[in-house]
Design a protein around this motif. Structure first.
Motif, PDB file in Angstrom:
ATOM      1  N   ALA A 147       0.817  -1.248   0.039  1.00  0.00           N
ATOM      2  CA  ALA A 147      -0.177   0.038   0.081  1.00  0.00           C
ATOM      3  C   ALA A 147       0.819   1.365   0.016  1.00  0.00           C
ATOM      4  CB  ALA A 147      -0.860   0.194   1.026  1.00  0.00           C
ATOM      5  N   TRP A 148       2.002   1.352   0.771  1.00  0.00           N
ATOM      6  CA  TRP A 148       2.892   2.366   0.742  1.00  0.00           C
ATOM      7  C   TRP A 148       3.455   2.502  -0.526  1.00  0.00           C
ATOM      8  CZ3 TRP A 148       8.041   2.367   0.217  1.00  0.00           C
ATOM      9  CH2 TRP A 148       9.061   3.617   0.451  1.00  0.00           C
ATOM     10  N   MET A 149       4.036   1.475  -1.112  1.00  0.00           N
ATOM     11  CA  MET A 149       4.624   1.382  -2.422  1.00  0.00           C
ATOM     12  C   MET A 149       3.618   2.163  -3.405  1.00  0.00           C
ATOM     13  SD  MET A 149       6.660  -2.275  -2.386  1.00  0.00           S
ATOM     14  CE  MET A 149       7.425  -1.897  -4.047  1.00  0.00           C
ATOM     15  N   LEU A 150       2.455   1.693  -3.505  1.00  0.00           N
ATOM     16  CA  LEU A 150       1.598   2.238  -4.547  1.00  0.00           C
ATOM     17  C   LEU A 150       1.229   3.670  -4.374  1.00  0.00           C
ATOM     18  CD1 LEU A 150      -0.842   1.681  -6.526  1.00  0.00           C
ATOM     19  CD2 LEU A 150      -2.296   0.976  -4.577  1.00  0.00           C
ATOM     20  N   ALA A 151       1.393   4.278  -3.107  1.00  0.00           N
ATOM     21  CA  ALA A 151       1.018   5.650  -2.897  1.00  0.00           C
ATOM     22  C   ALA A 151       2.405   6.474  -3.159  1.00  0.00           C
ATOM     23  CB  ALA A 151       0.543   5.741  -1.565  1.00  0.00           C
ATOM     24  N   SER A 152       3.363   5.945  -2.813  1.00  0.00           N
ATOM     25  CA  SER A 152       4.706   6.786  -3.137  1.00  0.00           C
ATOM     26  C   SER A 152       5.347   6.297  -4.290  1.00  0.00           C
ATOM     27  CB  SER A 152       5.565   6.405  -1.800  1.00  0.00           C
ATOM     28  OG  SER A 152       5.978   4.825  -1.684  1.00  0.00           O
ATOM     29  N   ARG A 153       5.564   5.077  -4.859  1.00  0.00           N
ATOM     30  CA  ARG A 153       6.472   5.057  -5.979  1.00  0.00           C
ATOM     31  C   ARG A 153       6.348   5.792  -7.153  1.00  0.00           C
ATOM     32  NH1 ARG A 153       9.580   0.046  -5.915  1.00  0.00           N
ATOM     33  NH2 ARG A 153      10.623   0.237  -3.797  1.00  0.00           N
ATOM     34  N   ARG A 154       7.368   6.600  -7.681  1.00  0.00           N
ATOM     35  CA  ARG A 154       7.165   7.419  -8.979  1.00  0.00           C
ATOM     36  C   ARG A 154       8.114   6.986 -10.098  1.00  0.00           C
ATOM     37  NH1 ARG A 154       4.325   9.712  -5.241  1.00  0.00           N
ATOM     38  NH2 ARG A 154       3.033  11.428  -5.880  1.00  0.00           N
ATOM     39  N   ASP A 155       7.976   7.221 -11.591  1.00  0.00           N
ATOM     40  CA  ASP A 155       8.884   7.049 -12.111  1.00  0.00           C
ATOM     41  C   ASP A 155       9.860   8.348 -12.148  1.00  0.00           C
ATOM     42  OD1 ASP A 155       7.665   9.381 -13.452  1.00  0.00           O
ATOM     43  OD2 ASP A 155       6.817   8.402 -15.052  1.00  0.00           O
TER      44      ASP A 155
END
Length: 241
Positions: free
Chosen positions: A170-178
């Motif tokens: 859930a944290w990765m979904l909200a924070s990961r960017r290109d």
């Protein structure tokens, strides 16, 4: 005497079947979602039923998550060659419940699939990879099963770890960017008078179910020893078969 015993046993069995039929025909409680009777429920104890229904609800949550992510990120299902959203969801639903992983990631499992799905370099359908990675991870944590029966064992530590992995996901979904600073996947939305936290709530429900299953499984193992000691303390007969 054997004939009398047989008649008593037959009577008890008949009464049990009447009670079972009555229970199966009872109207459901409004607001609660049960499950239609199936023959395998006869070889399920209370803990098995809870595990099975929690798994059912978690897979349902993943199907909803798939649809939410596809609707916010339509370019992802187009990457997989689907002509419309309905087709993408139909195939995704079946693959979620089977615990499958994307064909291009065949050979990887659970957290390996999740790691690739949230890698900015991944060129495939990121939504499918992310959600299928979650379903494979949850099913793997339950010993590869989606329904549970007497004799099946579930490792409480593995289920607990799956809940923590969901928190990380859930944290990765909200924070990961290109590389351009854009989210890899659009999900929760805050700002401009809009507050869409449905993704966060769906993750919260799954985490709560997994934690409950882990705690009850751990408690059920502990109760075996406690019940034995209570039997000695109160001079109860212990089962011999």
């Amino acid at each position: 005497m054997p004939g009398a015993v047989r008649r008593i046993a037959c009577g008890a069995l008949g009464a049990a079947l009447v009670l079972l039929a009555s229970a199966c025909s009872s109207p459901p409680v409004e607001g609660l979602r049960g499950e239609s009777f199936s023959s395998d429920q006869l070889v399920q104890n209370d803990n098995n039923r809870l595990q099975t229904m929690a798994m059912r609800d978690n897979l349902d949550s993943l199907v909803r998550l798939l649809e939410k992510l596809y609707r916010r990120n339509p370019g992802e299902w187009r990457k997989a060659g689907f002509s419309d959203l309905k087709s993408a969801l139909a195939q995704g639903d079946a693959r979620i419940r089977a615990g499958e992983v994307p064909k291009e990631l065949d050979g990887l499992r659970d957290i390996e699939v999740l790691s690739v799905a949230m890698d900015p370099r991944y060129p495939g359908d990121r939504v499918a990879a992310f959600v299928l990675g979650l379903s494979n991870m949850i099913i793997t944590a339950h010993g590869g099963r989606t329904r549970f029966h007497v004799g099946n064992s579930v490792d409480a530590r593995h289920v607990f770890n799956a809940a923590r992995n969901l928190e990380i996901a859930a944290w990765m979904l909200a924070s990961r960017r290109d590389a351009q600073g854009r989210p890899l996947l659009l999900s929760n939305e805050l700002g401009n008078g809009v507050a869409n936290l449905s993704f966060e709530r769906e993750f919260g429900r799954m985490i709560a179910r997994l934690d409950l299953v882990a705690e009850l499984q751990d408690e059920s193992v502990r109760r075996i020893g406690i019940n034995y000691l209570q039997g000695l303390l109160f001079f109860n007969f212990l089962p011999v078969r």
